[in-house]
Motif scaffolding. Structure first.
Motif, PDB file in Angstrom:
ATOM      1  N   ARG A 130      45.994  27.166  42.450  1.00 13.67           N
ATOM      2  CA  ARG A 130      45.848  26.113  41.443  1.00 13.67           C
ATOM      3  C   ARG A 130      44.439  25.514  41.452  1.00 13.67           C
ATOM      4  N   LEU A 131      43.460  26.375  41.582  1.00 13.49           N
ATOM      5  CA  LEU A 131      42.076  25.922  41.587  1.00 13.49           C
ATOM      6  C   LEU A 131      41.308  26.538  40.427  1.00 13.49           C
ATOM      7  N   ALA A 132      40.503  25.716  39.788  1.00 12.76           N
ATOM      8  CA  ALA A 132      39.486  26.186  38.850  1.00 12.76           C
ATOM      9  C   ALA A 132      38.162  25.951  39.576  1.00 12.76           C
ATOM     10  N   HIS A 133      37.713  26.968  40.286  1.00 18.28           N
ATOM     11  CA  HIS A 133      36.592  26.755  41.202  1.00 18.28           C
ATOM     12  C   HIS A 133      35.520  27.821  41.038  1.00 18.28           C
ATOM     13  N   GLY A 134      34.336  27.443  41.469  1.00 14.14           N
ATOM     14  CA  GLY A 134      33.226  28.378  41.415  1.00 14.14           C
ATOM     15  C   GLY A 134      33.334  29.489  42.433  1.00 14.14           C
ATOM     16  N   GLY A 135      34.013  29.200  43.547  1.00 14.92           N
ATOM     17  CA  GLY A 135      34.179  30.212  44.588  1.00 14.92           C
ATOM     18  C   GLY A 135      33.110  30.108  45.664  1.00 14.92           C
ATOM     19  N   ARG A 146      26.278  36.208  40.954  1.00 17.47           N
ATOM     20  CA  ARG A 146      26.646  36.307  39.537  1.00 17.47           C
ATOM     21  C   ARG A 146      28.076  35.823  39.313  1.00 17.47           C
ATOM     22  N   LEU A 147      28.992  36.206  40.210  1.00 16.04           N
ATOM     23  CA  LEU A 147      30.382  35.778  40.091  1.00 16.04           C
ATOM     24  C   LEU A 147      30.494  34.264  40.216  1.00 16.04           C
ATOM     25  N   VAL A 148      29.800  33.686  41.187  1.00 14.09           N
ATOM     26  CA  VAL A 148      29.879  32.238  41.386  1.00 14.09           C
ATOM     27  C   VAL A 148      29.277  31.502  40.196  1.00 14.09           C
ATOM     28  N   ARG A 149      28.172  32.012  39.670  1.00 14.14           N
ATOM     29  CA  ARG A 149      27.575  31.377  38.489  1.00 14.14           C
ATOM     30  C   ARG A 149      28.536  31.444  37.306  1.00 14.14           C
ATOM     31  N   ILE A 204      36.846  41.904  49.578  1.00 10.29           N
ATOM     32  CA  ILE A 204      36.767  42.659  48.320  1.00 10.29           C
ATOM     33  C   ILE A 204      36.240  41.736  47.230  1.00 10.29           C
ATOM     34  N   PRO A 205      35.218  42.152  46.508  1.00 12.76           N
ATOM     35  CA  PRO A 205      34.683  41.301  45.434  1.00 12.76           C
ATOM     36  C   PRO A 205      35.750  40.977  44.394  1.00 12.76           C
ATOM     37  N   ARG A 206      35.643  39.789  43.799  1.00 11.43           N
ATOM     38  CA  ARG A 206      36.625  39.340  42.796  1.00 11.43           C
ATOM     39  C   ARG A 206      36.145  39.583  41.368  1.00 11.43           C
ATOM     40  N   GLU A 207      35.145  40.422  41.172  1.00  9.01           N
ATOM     41  CA  GLU A 207      34.739  40.742  39.814  1.00  9.01           C
ATOM     42  C   GLU A 207      35.860  41.504  39.092  1.00  9.01           C
TER      43      GLU A 207
END
Length: 529
Positions: A42-47, A57-60, A332-335
């Motif tokens: 339940r998070l809307a987060h940058g990571g 790039r994913l965090v941005r 494992i990357p979350r892309e």
């Protein structure tokens, strides 16, 4: 365009495609969001933790989408302060964490509170329950929290508003053809009736079921997924003793975990374990339960938490993309990725809840290229400027005050007004109109919880509820937010459900008991009888 899968990603794809002017149908084999979309952190987060992997790039992108959610779904998404404490012996030191938080701040794409560093004395005042021995300091930073199941359902509503046909309990049983001339065999789950549906493009957004759907068309399709299971445990907040959200490192393997507040509760998670089996069979295991319990007791040792203190648990399966290496699932990357099989069947997997809109736009872009080859021009995604249903145009504070005032005028307390505004946004006024017409619906469903009878009535009549599990697990969250799974409330509403959809109250109650047992299989004091 036929979209298969009614989780957050699939519903987001339906919104994007329909908003571009395409004729869209979405089918979901169970309830909307019944898979991982209602079993997240339940998070809307940058990571923040992905910075360790170099996933700038994913965090941005995630930070940008977090900002979008806050600006376009302000009732569902709220800023949340996090404390990230460090102790002697942790694999991450203060210097490294402070550097990561500085970079995290820099990647934020809207005015956003900057992090601060707290010394142990300040931490003792802010979070006295934390283990004091060996405490070196803590970073105070901000992310956001979201109601995942409600977000998914608001996307369903948005897709319908743009003209999409969106069906739950509609299973894809067969798929033949290729791009430009697909035929799907769609089964109505309650009746068993099968109907053929034609489409020029088919998009498989079934999450952890992606490979299974691909093999309906090509039984030899190679696997593209590495599904992993994540567990959360739910406790009454007063048993844990934390005042805010806490990110922390597991004392054994150093993985990042969260202890998060939610309506008088604290939930802790998550695990990351390979799950090659049926995603629907994801269960709470003793090993994962003890892993989380050990971490939480190391965080707040004076709480002396035991298995019996956990009210519930939920476990979901992430559709991570398989890699050639055998690294730990957490690495494992979350892309995300969108690809076409030789038949032209499109699939999307990977990604995060926070980035669902970007994932959806990318998927429809690929579908648009297929349609362009068939002579159908499709415009760019318009969703950057489209608020979700219920979003308060004048801002959250103004909406909350207005709903609180309307609730108080009906004899409800301000807490009830804030609860309704948070869950339904501008739609809260419609529920209060129901209460005005039927004051009996103002009663709480469960003593001590904010959920009201009017919410159950509204969900049964307006929100595609076919089972008590749909109602109490996803439209409401009482299945995992009460000590007993709200079995008395479910029994009270079973006759109403049966009157609407057939069957008997006893059958509805028996099915719900299965859902209750699934969220509490390792709590020795619990009995579903």
């Amino acid at each position: 365009m036929l979209v298969v899968g009614g989780g957050t990603t699939g519903a987001g794809v339906a919104v994007d495609a329909a908003a571009r002017g395409l004729r869209v149908a979405l089918i979901e084999a169970a309830d909307f969001g019944a898979g991982a979309s209602s079993r997240s952190s339940r998070l809307a987060h940058g990571g923040l933790r992905y910075l360790e992997q170099g996933a700038i790039r994913l965090v941005r992108e995630s930070s940008r989408e977090r900002a979008w959610l806050l600006a376009h779904a302000a009732h569902l998404v709220r800023p949340l302060p996090f404390l990230f404490p460090l102790w002697q012996g942790d694999r991450v030191g203060p210097g490294r964490l402070r550097t990561g938080l500085w970079l995290y701040d820099r990647l934020a794409t809207r005015p956003w509170p900057r992090h601060r560093w707290l010394r142990p004395t300040a931490i003792a005042g802010a979070e006295p329950a934390l283990r004091p021995v060996g405490l070196r300091g803590a970073g105070l930073y901000w992310d956001a929290q979201v109601d995942d199941a409600r977000l998914t359902y608001e996307l369903v509503r948005a897709a319908r508003a743009f003209g999409a046909v969106v069906l739950s309990y509609a299973s894809l049983d067969g798929l033949t053809g290729e791009t430009g001339r697909w035929t799907a065999a769609v089964r109505d789950v309650p009746t068993g009736a099968v109907q053929e549906v034609g489409a020029r493009v088919v998009l498989n957004a079934t999450g952890a079921w992606v490979d299974r759907v691909r093999r309906l068309r090509d039984p030899d399709a190679p696997s593209r997924l590495r599904p992993t299971r994540g567990l959360h445990l739910v406790f009454p907040a007063d048993r844990v003793g934390l005042r805010t959200a806490v990110a922390f490192l597991h004392p054994v393997d150093g993985r990042v975990l969260f202890a998060l507040p939610w309506d008088g509760l604290t939930y802790v998670g998550t695990t990351d374990v390979d799950h090659p089996d049926d995603p629907a069979a994801a269960a709470v295991t003793e090993e994962e339960r003890d892993y989380l319990l050990a971490a939480l007791n190391a965080l707040v040792p004076r709480a002396h938490l035991a298995v019996r203190d956990a009210w519930a648990a939920w476990s979901g399966v992430r559709p991570l993309l398989a890699r050639s290496d055998t690294r730990h699932p957490s690495a494992i990357p979350r892309e995300h990725d969108v690809w076409a099989d030789p038949s032209g069947l499109l699939s999307i997997a990977g990604g995060k809840l926070t980035t669902y809109r970007r994932m959806a736009a990318d998927a429809v872009d690929v579908a648009a290229r297929q349609l362009a080859r068939l002579g159908r021009a499709v415009g760019a995604s318009p969703t950057a400027n489209l608020p979700l249903p219920g979003h308060p145009p004048a801002g959250w504070d103004a909406l909350c005050r207005a709903v609180e005032a309307a609730a108080q005028a009906l004899g409800l307390g301000p807490a009830a007004g804030e609860h309704l505004a948070r869950r339904y946004g501008t739609g809260a006024f419609g529920l209060l109109q129901r209460v005005a017409a039927r004051p009996d619906l103002a009663a709480p469903l469960v003593a001590g919880r904010p959920d009201l009878g009017v919410e159950a009535e509204h969900a049964l009549l307006e929100e595609d509820v076919l089972t008590l599990d749909d109602l109490f697990a996803r439209r409401l969250h009482l299945l995992v937010e009460t000590a007993d799974g709200a079995v008395a409330a479910a029994a009270a509403w079973a006759p109403r459900l049966a009157a609407l959809w057939g069957g008997t109250p006893a059958t509805a109650r028996a099915a719900y008991q299965v859902a209750v047992a699934r969220t509490r299989p390792l709590r020795p004091s619990f009995n579903t009888d």
